[in-house]
Design an enzyme around this catalytic site. Structure first.
Site, short mmCIF file in Angstrom:
data_model
loop_
_atom_site.label_atom_id
_atom_site.label_comp_id
_atom_site.label_asym_id
_atom_site.label_seq_id
_atom_site.Cartn_x
_atom_site.Cartn_y
_atom_site.Cartn_z
N ASP A 125 0.37 -1.31 0.24
CA ASP A 125 -0.01 -0.19 -0.36
C ASP A 125 0.75 1.43 -0.23
O ASP A 125 1.27 1.30 1.09
CB ASP A 125 -0.73 0.41 1.29
N LYS A 127 -6.88 3.24 -2.71
CA LYS A 127 -7.28 3.18 -1.54
C LYS A 127 -7.70 5.13 -0.89
O LYS A 127 -7.00 5.31 -1.52
CB LYS A 127 -6.56 2.20 -1.25
N LYS A 187 -10.17 0.36 -1.98
CA LYS A 187 -10.37 -0.14 -0.63
C LYS A 187 -10.29 1.13 0.22
O LYS A 187 -10.04 2.06 0.06
CB LYS A 187 -9.05 -0.36 -0.29
#
Length: 235
Positions: free
Chosen positions: A100, A166, A195
């Protein structure tokens, strides 16, 4: 709106939505151990640990179905590209399969879109050359961004080769919102996943995020939410 609710989801389907977060700066190696064992117990999709804890997590999770994830240039995204690439490569070498990566928030807000994309491309291409199945989720930190900047970040992340966009790190003034998930889902191609992360603490939140188009949720309340699901399904 997708027809997703407590009645239509199986336990396994819901559990595999969760990236169990073990990212607080004060969390110890004991916390990492406990968090990884919790993720195995509840059959989460992955854990997301600090880069320094990837090796430990990989050792604990070896042989399980839980993936090892970590964060890169967390939580502000302001490391130089060379440092981000080195950190990402080290994470892959240590056993992480999901990364991430925080986008350079200040440069994004400066309109340096080409630079932001080239940086992400450098990280993604270098790591995939080492291991082709590494998954990349690009963190935007939506609390600091306008709607137009979120859309632009979606375009940058997709063009750079990421698999996910995300919402947040969980360390800004606010985390995932339903509106942002809808906007992000509408701003990327169908094969790009979304996400939600930051402030996710209840089953109702998770179900709504899934209905809005999220496919993964980052949370440190994985056990609490999944226990809530079990109780509702047994009622």
């Amino acid at each position: 709106m997708t027809k997703i609710n407590v009645e239509t989801l199986t336990y396994t389907q819901l559990a595999k939505v969760f990236d169990h977060a073990i990212l607080k700066p004060e969390q110890t190696t004991k916390d990492v151990e406990q968090g990884c064992k919790l993720a195995i117990k509840y059959d989460a999709k992955s854990v997301c640990v600090k880069p320094c804890d990837v090796k430990q997590a990989a050792d604990i999770l070896k042989g399980s179905s839980v993936l090892v994830g970590t964060v890169i240039s967390f939580p502000h995204g302001n490391s130089p590209t060379t440092a981000k690439v080195a950190e990402a490569l080290q994470a892959v070498e240590d056993g992480a399969i999901e990364l991430d990566v925080v986008i350079n928030i200040g440069h994004l807000k400066s309109g340096l879109y080409d630079e932001c994309q080239k940086e992400l491309e450098a990280i993604i291409k270098t790591c995939k050359a080492k291991r082709s199945d590494v998954i990349f989720k690009i963190i935007f930190e939506n609390a600091y961004l306008s709607k137009d900047e979120i859309v632009q970040a979606c375009k940058i992340a997709e063009a750079a080769g990421a698999e996910f966009v995300k919402t947040s790190t969980g360390f800004a003034s606010s985390g995932a919102t339903y509106d942002d998930i809808e906007l992000m889902r509408a701003s990327v191609s169908d094969h790009i996943q979304v996400k939600a992360s930051g402030g996710i603490k209840s089953l109702d939140q998770v179900i709504t995020f899934l209905q809005k188009g999220a496919t993964r949720c980052g949370s440190s309340s994985t056990d609490k939410i999944l226990e809530e699901f079990k109780q509702k399904n047994s009622a």
